[in-house]
Scaffold this motif. Structure first.
Motif, mmCIF file in Angstrom:
data_model
loop_
_atom_site.group_PDB
_atom_site.id
_atom_site.type_symbol
_atom_site.label_atom_id
_atom_site.label_comp_id
_atom_site.label_asym_id
_atom_site.label_seq_id
_atom_site.Cartn_x
_atom_site.Cartn_y
_atom_site.Cartn_z
ATOM 1 N N GLU A 328 2.415 9.679 -0.358
ATOM 2 C CA GLU A 328 2.157 9.393 -1.783
ATOM 3 C C GLU A 328 3.310 8.771 -2.481
ATOM 4 N N VAL A 329 4.443 9.501 -2.209
ATOM 5 C CA VAL A 329 5.602 8.791 -2.906
ATOM 6 C C VAL A 329 5.999 7.353 -2.539
ATOM 7 N N MET A 330 5.742 7.234 -1.036
ATOM 8 C CA MET A 330 5.879 5.732 -0.698
ATOM 9 C C MET A 330 4.876 4.893 -1.186
ATOM 10 N N ALA A 331 3.678 5.182 -1.409
ATOM 11 C CA ALA A 331 2.575 4.341 -1.794
ATOM 12 C C ALA A 331 3.085 4.221 -3.579
ATOM 13 N N LYS A 337 7.370 -1.884 -6.301
ATOM 14 C CA LYS A 337 8.295 -2.965 -5.697
ATOM 15 C C LYS A 337 7.360 -4.091 -5.714
ATOM 16 N N HIS A 338 6.077 -3.887 -5.251
ATOM 17 C CA HIS A 338 5.374 -5.384 -5.004
ATOM 18 C C HIS A 338 4.015 -5.566 -6.007
#
Length: 417
Positions: A328-331, A337-338
């Motif tokens: 979830e942190v990566m999402a 970022k994008h």
């Protein structure tokens, strides 16, 4: 992921509308049973809202903020108690964040130089905590090779750091919106000198404050009719821990949607019994026997870690929370970022977090092994009694034991899978 974001927006819009309704009810209905009946429909709705969410962070925060704290605050508000009750009444700009968020306005009388020094000291320690957190993340993949108590200490630090960070960010936003000083959420729990000191004055102070007003004080009045005043705090404290255990059990259910095993509830029951015993000892012998601060801190922290390893973390690890949190942190980082939403299930955590499941697996295997041994012994005894009573030969007895052992093996395998 778009559906999850939509659900959380809808949930919090409903929650804000409910809190606005509570504010209006407080303006027109006097405190007491009538106001409580008018506010009561909001409570089950708050408990329903997190069921619409599957994200661990969003679901846990919604349950903690709304289902638990906001519900308890509204019940207290019905009787003109708790943080929402004030004279003069709170303005709407203060009522909404205090109802929604785990914050409490700091009294002006409490704002002294000592508190300022404590705040500054905490700010200095924050960098150290971040460094320790980064180091422990690197150790995650090796937790399967260390002692379970050491692994539990790492898990406990993750939970403490995550809670402190989330609550600090929440307090910062609330302080910006409300414009007042707020009471701290934690007070260096690692320095607790007893179990009572840990839960009452150091860990998650907002919850302690709400439970004191919601459960402890009414329990004192209730038990005061049948128990001498000297000892009435013992059952009141125990009742408070039971309620806290049930609420934590609900949090675990909402996060994992797994059948409750009630280990978390027993964790708080045991701690409630220990705090009650501590109260009895202190009132019996007073200050005649007092451990050095260092020894009491080590014993307290050791007891908390040991009981967490036994009852708290096994059910917590069953729904693999650290892997979910990482994804979830990566999402969230991917979105920053994008600028597009990505489902956490589509991502792979770069850290080796599979070791976080090993304590859970070992725990399940031990429980299954114990169950098998107990069941096999009980069956063998029953089989022997049956053989003696009806004259079955030893071969049939042996075959029967083998069959039941095979069935238990299959059952154990299904539980592990």
């Amino acid at each position: 992921m778009e559906g999850e974001i939509w659900n959380v927006i809808v949930d919090w819009c409903i929650a804000l509308a409910c809190i606005l309704y509570c504010y209006i009810v407080g303006k027109f209905i006097e405190q007491g049973t009538t106001r409580f009946l008018a506010l009561f429909p909001v409570i089950p709705l708050f408990f329903y809202l997190p069921l619409n969410l599957t994200s661990m962070f969003l679901c846990s925060l919604t349950f903690f903020f709304m289902s638990w704290l906001a519900s308890f605050k509204i019940i207290l508000f019905a009787f003109d108690l708790g943080p929402l009750a004030s004279n003069p009444p709170l303005p709407l700009s203060h009522f909404i964040p205090i109802a929604c968020l785990p914050i409490k306005i700091l009294n002006t009388s409490s704002r002294d130089q000592e508190n300022s020094k404590t705040t500054q000291k905490s700010a200095k320690d924050y960098v150290t905590r971040v460094v320790i957190f980064a180091i422990t993340i690197k150790l995650f993949g090796y937790l399967d090779y260390v002692h379970p108590l050491f692994a539990t200490s790492i898990y406990a630090y993750y939970v403490f750091f995550t809670l402190e960070l989330l609550l600090a960010l929440t307090a910062f936003m609330a302080r910006t919106l409300v414009g007042v000083e707020l009471e701290p959420q934690f007070n260096q729990p690692q320095n607790a000198t007893s179990v009572q000191n840990f839960w009452g004055k150091r860990w998650n102070l907002m919850v302690s404050s709400i439970l004191r007003t919601m459960v402890y004080l009414p329990s004192r009045r209730l038990f005061g009719h049948v128990i001498p005043q000297k000892w009435v705090s013992v059952p009141a404290v125990f009742s408070t821990f039971v309620v806290s255990g049930i609420m934590h059990q609900l949090i675990f259910y909402y996060l994992g949607r797994l059948t409750p095993t009630w280990e978390v509830t027993w964790f708080f029951v045991i701690h409630g019994a220990c705090v009650g015993t501590e109260i009895v000892i202190k009132k019996t012998i007073g200050q005649r026997v007092k451990l050095p601060h260092t020894a009491s801190r080590v014993l307290t922290l050791g007891f908390v870690i040991l009981t967490c390893s036994w009852l708290f973390f096994p059910p917590f690890l069953r729904f693999n929370p650290f892997v979910k949190a990482c994804k979830e942190v990566m999402a969230f980082v991917e979105f920053c970022k994008h600028g597009h939403l990505v489902s956490p299930n589509e991502l792979v955590c770069p850290y080796n977090l599979e070791g976080s499941c090993m304590i859970q697996v070992r725990h399940v295997l031990k429980q299954v092994a114990v169950t098998r041994r107990v069941a096999a012994r009980a069956f063998t005894k029953a089989k022997l009694v049956l053989c003696q009573s009806i004259g079955m030969n030893c071969l049939k007895q042996y075959v029967g034991v083998l069959i039941i052992d095979k069935l238990l093996s299959l059952k154990s395998q299904s539980l592990i899978n």
